[in-house]
Motif scaffolding. Structure first.
Motif, short mmCIF file in Angstrom:
data_model
loop_
_atom_site.label_atom_id
_atom_site.label_comp_id
_atom_site.label_asym_id
_atom_site.label_seq_id
_atom_site.Cartn_x
_atom_site.Cartn_y
_atom_site.Cartn_z
N GLY A 1 9.78 -10.95 11.59
CA GLY A 1 8.57 -10.17 11.36
C GLY A 1 8.76 -8.70 11.66
N SER A 2 9.51 -8.40 12.72
CA SER A 2 9.77 -7.00 13.06
C SER A 2 10.60 -6.31 11.98
N GLU A 3 11.55 -7.04 11.41
CA GLU A 3 12.35 -6.47 10.33
C GLU A 3 11.48 -6.13 9.12
N LEU A 4 10.55 -7.03 8.78
CA LEU A 4 9.68 -6.79 7.64
C LEU A 4 8.74 -5.61 7.89
N VAL A 5 8.18 -5.53 9.11
CA VAL A 5 7.31 -4.39 9.44
C VAL A 5 8.12 -3.10 9.46
N TYR A 6 9.34 -3.18 9.93
CA TYR A 6 10.25 -2.03 9.96
C TYR A 6 10.45 -1.46 8.55
N ILE A 7 10.71 -2.33 7.60
CA ILE A 7 10.91 -1.88 6.22
C ILE A 7 9.60 -1.37 5.63
N THR A 8 8.47 -2.02 5.96
CA THR A 8 7.18 -1.58 5.45
C THR A 8 6.84 -0.17 5.94
N LEU A 9 7.07 0.10 7.22
CA LEU A 9 6.80 1.44 7.75
C LEU A 9 7.74 2.48 7.16
N LEU A 10 8.96 2.07 6.84
CA LEU A 10 9.87 3.00 6.17
C LEU A 10 9.34 3.38 4.79
N VAL A 11 8.80 2.40 4.08
CA VAL A 11 8.22 2.68 2.76
C VAL A 11 7.03 3.63 2.88
N ILE A 12 6.17 3.38 3.89
CA ILE A 12 5.01 4.25 4.10
C ILE A 12 5.45 5.67 4.44
N SER A 13 6.42 5.77 5.33
CA SER A 13 6.93 7.10 5.71
C SER A 13 7.54 7.81 4.51
N PHE A 14 8.27 7.08 3.69
CA PHE A 14 8.87 7.67 2.49
C PHE A 14 7.81 8.21 1.55
N GLY A 15 6.73 7.44 1.34
CA GLY A 15 5.65 7.91 0.48
C GLY A 15 4.94 9.12 1.04
N LEU A 16 4.71 9.15 2.36
CA LEU A 16 4.05 10.31 2.97
C LEU A 16 4.91 11.57 2.87
N LEU A 17 6.22 11.41 3.05
CA LEU A 17 7.11 12.57 2.94
C LEU A 17 7.14 13.13 1.52
N LEU A 18 7.16 12.23 0.53
CA LEU A 18 7.12 12.70 -0.86
C LEU A 18 5.80 13.40 -1.17
N LEU A 19 4.71 12.82 -0.68
CA LEU A 19 3.40 13.43 -0.92
C LEU A 19 3.31 14.80 -0.25
N GLU A 20 3.89 14.92 0.96
CA GLU A 20 3.85 16.20 1.66
C GLU A 20 4.71 17.26 0.96
N MET A 21 5.81 16.81 0.32
CA MET A 21 6.69 17.74 -0.39
C MET A 21 6.02 18.35 -1.60
N PHE A 22 5.32 17.52 -2.38
CA PHE A 22 4.76 17.98 -3.65
C PHE A 22 3.28 18.34 -3.54
N TYR A 23 2.73 18.31 -2.33
CA TYR A 23 1.32 18.67 -2.16
C TYR A 23 1.21 20.18 -2.03
N THR A 24 0.42 20.80 -2.89
CA THR A 24 0.29 22.26 -2.91
C THR A 24 -1.13 22.71 -2.60
N GLY A 25 -1.94 21.84 -2.03
CA GLY A 25 -3.32 22.20 -1.72
C GLY A 25 -3.45 22.84 -0.35
N ASN A 26 -4.42 22.35 0.41
CA ASN A 26 -4.68 22.86 1.75
C ASN A 26 -3.47 22.64 2.65
N PRO A 27 -2.93 23.67 3.31
CA PRO A 27 -1.78 23.47 4.19
C PRO A 27 -2.08 22.60 5.39
N VAL A 28 -3.37 22.51 5.78
CA VAL A 28 -3.74 21.64 6.90
C VAL A 28 -3.47 20.18 6.54
N CYS A 29 -3.80 19.80 5.32
CA CYS A 29 -3.53 18.42 4.89
C CYS A 29 -2.03 18.14 4.84
#
Length: 305
Positions: free
Chosen positions: A128-156
């Motif tokens: 279960g920890s391995e599966l959650v580990y991979i799931t959090l990696l996917v979430i972190s990967f998506g947030l980093l991509l969104l932060e890279m290409f986000y050009t709106g409010n710098p606070v967000c």
């Protein structure tokens, strides 16, 4: 593009690259059965038409003798360790595969069935920890991509960076715990597992080292993301002090009621501080734009700013 923006962009790309490598390595390790590998000591089978090596040869009845096969005594000169063969095996989280000494294929069975009953709960926690580990990696990967290409409010963008860092750190800790729990379960299975499975010698396989390499890249991504967040906050506070210093020179353009409103407004976070000073800066710019040079001179003379 300014130098600061280039450096920030490079750090974001580095964090995303580390996260992507960690995700690929962890998924590969989870699906593999080469976490541990070694040999098992098993009796050699009798040699036959399909087996000519690693077997026990017995003399057959000589031709021309009037004796039935059942009455012929088969002798083997194999003694001691010569009677045994060392069968190769490899084991993962899901299943364990063993070399078939009678053929060329492998025989696989579930590792959960081999695990002692007292250790099965830890194995489930590790999985279960391995599966959650991979799931959090996917979430972190998506947030980093969104932060890279986000050009709106710098606070967000700053909030996305913070959430990605927290997700990477938490996933790394869960991955480390999962790897340690699986190591404990395997060592217990080596001592208390079924007799026909217990290994004669074993060592960690490439998937085990791949899993720990994934943990290393995950923590590298988390450190890079946290470093980016920290430098952004420090740069903002430095710019905030410079803005406050310049704001003191322009306070004569704001009436006392507006200043008291902004001065009494509580600030509880970095994002609220960014919104506060952005709104105040816009107010100053609008006031500068609406007043004529003559009005500015008159107000300076009247208020003695």
């Amino acid at each position: 593009m300014e130098l600061k923006e280039v450096v920030h962009w490079r750090r974001a790309i580095l964090a995303v690259s580390f996260n992507m490598v960690s995700l690929a390595l962890s998924t590969t390790a989870l699906l593999s059965s080469y976490w541990c590998e070694g040999t098992q000591k098993v009796p050699k089978p009798l040699c036959g038409n399909g087996k000519a090596t690693k077997c026990i040869g017995v003399p057959m009845a000589m031709e021309g003798l009037n004796a039935s096969v059942q009455n012929v005594v088969h002798y083997s000169w194999e003694t001691g360790d010569d009677r045994f063969a060392f069968r190769y095996f490899h084991t993962g989280i899901w299943y364990s595969c063993e070399e078939n000494i009678l053929g060329a294929d492998e025989k696989c069975r579930s590792f959960l069935e081999l695990t002692p009953p007292a250790e099965r709960g830890i194995l489930w926690l590790s999985l279960g920890s391995e599966l959650v580990y991979i799931t959090l990696l996917v979430i972190s990967f998506g947030l980093l991509l969104l932060e890279m290409f986000y050009t709106g409010n710098p606070v967000c963008g700053l909030k996305l960076n913070a959430f990605a860092a927290m997700s990477s750190v938490l996933s790394g800790l869960l991955g480390m715990v999962a790897h340690m729990m699986y190591t404990q379960v395997f060592q217990a299975t080596v001592s208390l597992g079924p007799e026909d499975w217990r290994p004669h010698s074993w060592d960690y396989g490439w998937a085990f080292y791949t899993a720990w390499a994934s943990f290393t890249f995950c923590m590298a991504s988390a450190v890079t993301t946290l470093n980016t967040y920290t430098k952004t906050v420090l740069e903002f506070r430095r710019n905030q002090k410079a803005f406050e210093q310049s704001l003191k020179e322009q306070t004569c353009f704001l009436n006392h009621k507006e200043l008291s409103f902004y001065g009494d407004k509580p600030i509880h976070s970095v994002s609220q501080s960014v919104d506060f000073y952005s709104e105040l800066h816009k107010k100053v710019l609008l006031r500068d734009h609406s007043m004529d040079l003559q009005d500015v001179e008159e107000s300076l003379e009247d208020e003695h700013c």
